[in-house]
Structures are given as C-alpha cells and as structure tokens.
Design an enzyme around this catalytic site. Sequence first.
Site, PDB file in Angstrom:
ATOM      1  N   HIS A 134       2.772  -7.468   8.516  1.00  0.00           N
ATOM      2  CA  HIS A 134       1.913  -6.041   7.910  1.00  0.00           C
ATOM      3  C   HIS A 134       3.475  -5.635   7.362  1.00  0.00           C
ATOM      4  O   HIS A 134       4.760  -5.328   8.107  1.00  0.00           O
ATOM      5  CB  HIS A 134       1.760  -4.937   8.697  1.00  0.00           C
ATOM      6  CG  HIS A 134       2.269  -5.116  10.518  1.00  0.00           C
ATOM      7  ND1 HIS A 134       3.820  -3.011  10.001  1.00  0.00           N
ATOM      8  CD2 HIS A 134       2.957  -5.091  11.819  1.00  0.00           C
ATOM      9  CE1 HIS A 134       4.360  -4.062  11.394  1.00  0.00           C
ATOM     10  NE2 HIS A 134       3.251  -4.907  12.470  1.00  0.00           N
TER      11      HIS A 134
ATOM     12  N   ARG B 113       4.453  -0.079  -1.266  1.00  0.00           N
ATOM     13  CA  ARG B 113       4.653   0.791  -1.862  1.00  0.00           C
ATOM     14  C   ARG B 113       4.022   1.570  -3.531  1.00  0.00           C
ATOM     15  O   ARG B 113       3.968   2.399  -3.923  1.00  0.00           O
ATOM     16  CB  ARG B 113       6.563   1.151  -2.196  1.00  0.00           C
ATOM     17  CG  ARG B 113       7.370   1.333  -0.676  1.00  0.00           C
ATOM     18  CD  ARG B 113       6.744   2.527   0.378  1.00  0.00           C
ATOM     19  NE  ARG B 113       7.839   2.524   0.645  1.00  0.00           N
ATOM     20  CZ  ARG B 113       7.547   2.565   2.058  1.00  0.00           C
ATOM     21  NH1 ARG B 113       6.159   3.812   2.649  1.00  0.00           N
ATOM     22  NH2 ARG B 113       8.416   3.274   3.291  1.00  0.00           N
TER      23      ARG B 113
ATOM     24  N   ASP C 280       8.202  -5.376  10.246  1.00  0.00           N
ATOM     25  CA  ASP C 280       7.854  -3.800   9.674  1.00  0.00           C
ATOM     26  C   ASP C 280       8.920  -2.955   8.156  1.00  0.00           C
ATOM     27  O   ASP C 280       9.257  -2.362   8.842  1.00  0.00           O
ATOM     28  CB  ASP C 280       7.745  -2.724  10.964  1.00  0.00           C
ATOM     29  CG  ASP C 280       6.869  -1.022  10.965  1.00  0.00           C
ATOM     30  OD1 ASP C 280       6.119  -1.399   9.957  1.00  0.00           O
ATOM     31  OD2 ASP C 280       7.256  -0.304  11.845  1.00  0.00           O
TER      32      ASP C 280
ATOM     33  N   GLY D  67      12.606   4.860   8.336  1.00  0.00           N
ATOM     34  CA  GLY D  67      12.222   3.783   7.403  1.00  0.00           C
ATOM     35  C   GLY D  67      13.248   2.994   7.449  1.00  0.00           C
ATOM     36  O   GLY D  67      14.385   2.990   7.881  1.00  0.00           O
TER      37      GLY D  67
END
Length: 463
Positions: free
Chosen positions: A63, A67, A308, A327
């Site tokens: 995953h 964006r 991630d 993030g």
Amino acid sequence: MSRLLIRNGTVIDPAGDMERPASLLIDDGRIAAVLAEDDDPGHADRTIDASGLLVCPGFVDAHVALREPGFEEDETIASATAAALAGGFTSIAALPDTNPVVDNHGSAEFVKRQAERAGNCRVYPLGAVTKGNQGKELAEIGQLVEAEAVAFTDGKTPIANAEVMRRALEYTGMFGRPILHYSIVPELLEAGLMHEGFESTRLGLRGIPAAAQDIMTDRDIALAELTEGRVHIMCVTTSGAVDHIRRAQQAGIRVTADVTPHHLLLTDDVMGTFDTLYKCNPPFRSREHINALIAGLQDGTISVISCDHQPLAIEKKAVELDSAPFGICGLETAGDLRRNTHSTGTSVVATVDRLPDGSSGWSARTERGNADGRCRRRRHADRSERSLDRRCQIIPIPQPQYSVRRAARYRSSRDNDRRRRREIQHAGVVSRFSRPPPDRCRRRHHRIPFRRRSGPPERIDRS
C-alpha cells in the site's frame, strides 16, 4: 534476442528459500538459469559485475499513497513510481485516498493509465471500500474488480461502523479479494500526537493509546471469523495486536498483517525533538512494542513489510507539531532500513515482500503481471540490485523548530487580545479596536428634513 549475465552477486529468492553467491542469466527478458560461481554461462551480450550487491526479485509494496489525482503538490504517480524504482520496488499497490477517491471504474482506470505513461514500475490499483472513504455506503465493488483492483481499502480512514465492515467483507469475499484495513479506533486517535506513555507524559503531548489499535484489530478478527472473509491489518504497531493476530491465525481465521520499517527501528523518544517529520500515523511506539513486532516477524505472524509511503509537501510539515499532518516517506530508503532490520535478527528471506495471503487470489492477480517475487527459470527478470555495504545518508531539510508549548503561548496571547477587545466594546468606549455606532459619527445639520405626504412633494420654504 539479447542475453544478460549478472555475475558475482548474492542471489536471494524468498519464495525458494535461497540466499547464496550465484550468477543470473537472463535471456530475452526472462530468467534462463541461476548458475553457481564455477558454471559456464556461455555467450552473453552484456555482463554486469554485481560484486557486493544483492540480486533479488523486485520488491512489492502492499500500500502506497500516490496522491494523484487531487494532491499533486505532495506527490504524483510519475514521481512516486520513480522513487519506488530507486528503492528497489518494481510493483506497488496504490491507495485510493485521492481526490476524487478511487471508488469507481473510471478512477481506477485513470491510475493505471497514468502509471503506464510514467513507465517506471507496475502499479496495481486498490479500490475504496466505501464511497468517498466516508465509511457509510459501499463503493462499486463489482466495477472496481472489473477495473483490476487487487484489493479494497479506505486507506488511513478506519471503517468505524461494524455493520458496514461486515457487509464489505461478505461482498468482497464473493470476488475473492481481501480488505486492507487500518485498524484503529478513530475516537481514541483524535487530537493525538504520539504514543501514549512515559514520553508523552514527559513532553506534555496528548498521546494515542495502544488500546486504540488493539480494540479495532480484535473487532476486525471477529468479523472475519463471522463472514469467512479475508482481512489484512495495515501498519501493526502494538504487542496486543500481534497477540490477537497470532491467536486468530492459529484458529484458522483468514487474517494477515504488515509492519513498516520505521516502526521497527524508531521509538517514541524521537518525539522529544518536536520535529514534525517524525509525526506519523500510527505513532512510534515504545521498545516493548517493537520487540513484539520483531517476534511477530520471526514466527510468521506478520507476513509483510510495507513502507507505508505517505508523502507530504515540506510546506505542510514546516508548521507547529499539533498543526502538522501525519505522514512519512519510505520508498527510497526502505531497502537500507530492511538490511538494518536483518542485522537485528529478523530473516530477510522469510519476511521481505510477501503479499498478504500469498497462496490465494491476490497473488494470482500479481502473478499474471509477473510480480510474484520469485527468482526461477522462465520467470520475467523483474529484479532489484542493492548494495550490501552501502549506507544511506538522509539529509533533512532545515526548517524552523516549532513546539506545542510555543504555539500554546501564541494562542494564549491572541485570545487575551480578543478578550480585551470584547471588554472595550461592551463598555461602550470608542477605540481603534471597536467601530463606533453610526449615529455618533453623524451630524445633525447633514440631515435633510422631509415630510411624508400623499400626492406630489411640497417645496419647503427655508426663509
């Protein structure tokens, strides 16, 4: 027909449990043979000396946040796939948390077409579980399957409604697709900045308890047992979640999990710098939780290492800690971090880059795309070469050091100014902070007298 020979490298085949010095012969884009050091490879059009390098199947990330569309200031599909190749990833699965969300056939096709135009690595779309990632109404699961979505997820938005999650597991199970779920209680996550523990108390920051992930993980396992569906727990960070998953797998429940390299290497004490680059979701945990994660990797409870990748523009991070979004990037540095993990005792051969539930449908989908992570004859040469001795140096971008306390002092002074202005207004004092009433600044002789009469207006004699 071209022949490529890669000599003197350390060949790793996770699927075949092989890690030894060997040479790799590639014939017209396919692996022709894995040769020992003393075997004769014959004629080769091109030879690569891989001394001191790892030669392994291309990494697969389960995953990744690309964006695009909607947040191109953070990342684009072209830049993300280029970063993936730089980190050794040849296949990635794209999260659907874009704008618009990948919850229909057209959105999934857009992601695939943009990846084809970029021409870097393979991109497999992940479909949204619910429309708009809002957790209320199921998305068009059938259309997304037709658009070759390999799995379904709402990204970093947990599905809090248990009924919606149950129906999603039943519906995706009809198509043989798993659900990748970020299992955390959203109410316990709200306004949290770091792991709740000794460090959060010492720093005076609001924490996110480990129970937030333990509770939701237990619920997802119960729903997977009820529906016989397949659920994959993303970004496991707590010892309790590892224990729940281990017991579920022993009971035959179809549940898998992944962990990130940075959650294996960094603890919550890094938040003492108040650096927003360390603010990630889920947060860095304490050493006890990291030891449990490593144990879960060693016994196979956690079957996937995923970086991630959650990129953000530096302008969004150059703010106060409580205002910065969650993030952290990881595609380009994941290979070096995984070697550090290997040095702590975790086997690379046993844990690197296996998709969730590798014996079922998801692996079959990627195998047709030649991204099944094997290094065998007649397979496509989807390889990655990494240095054994190279060390990755990460140079942070200088930015102001903000703290929550400084932001609190600023808010306190701002609120005091507003309070003083309100007190002045209530007292009826004219000042630069409050506008005077209109009738105080209007003079009488400026008003023109008039009379309201029926009929035509009558002239007023002022003499």
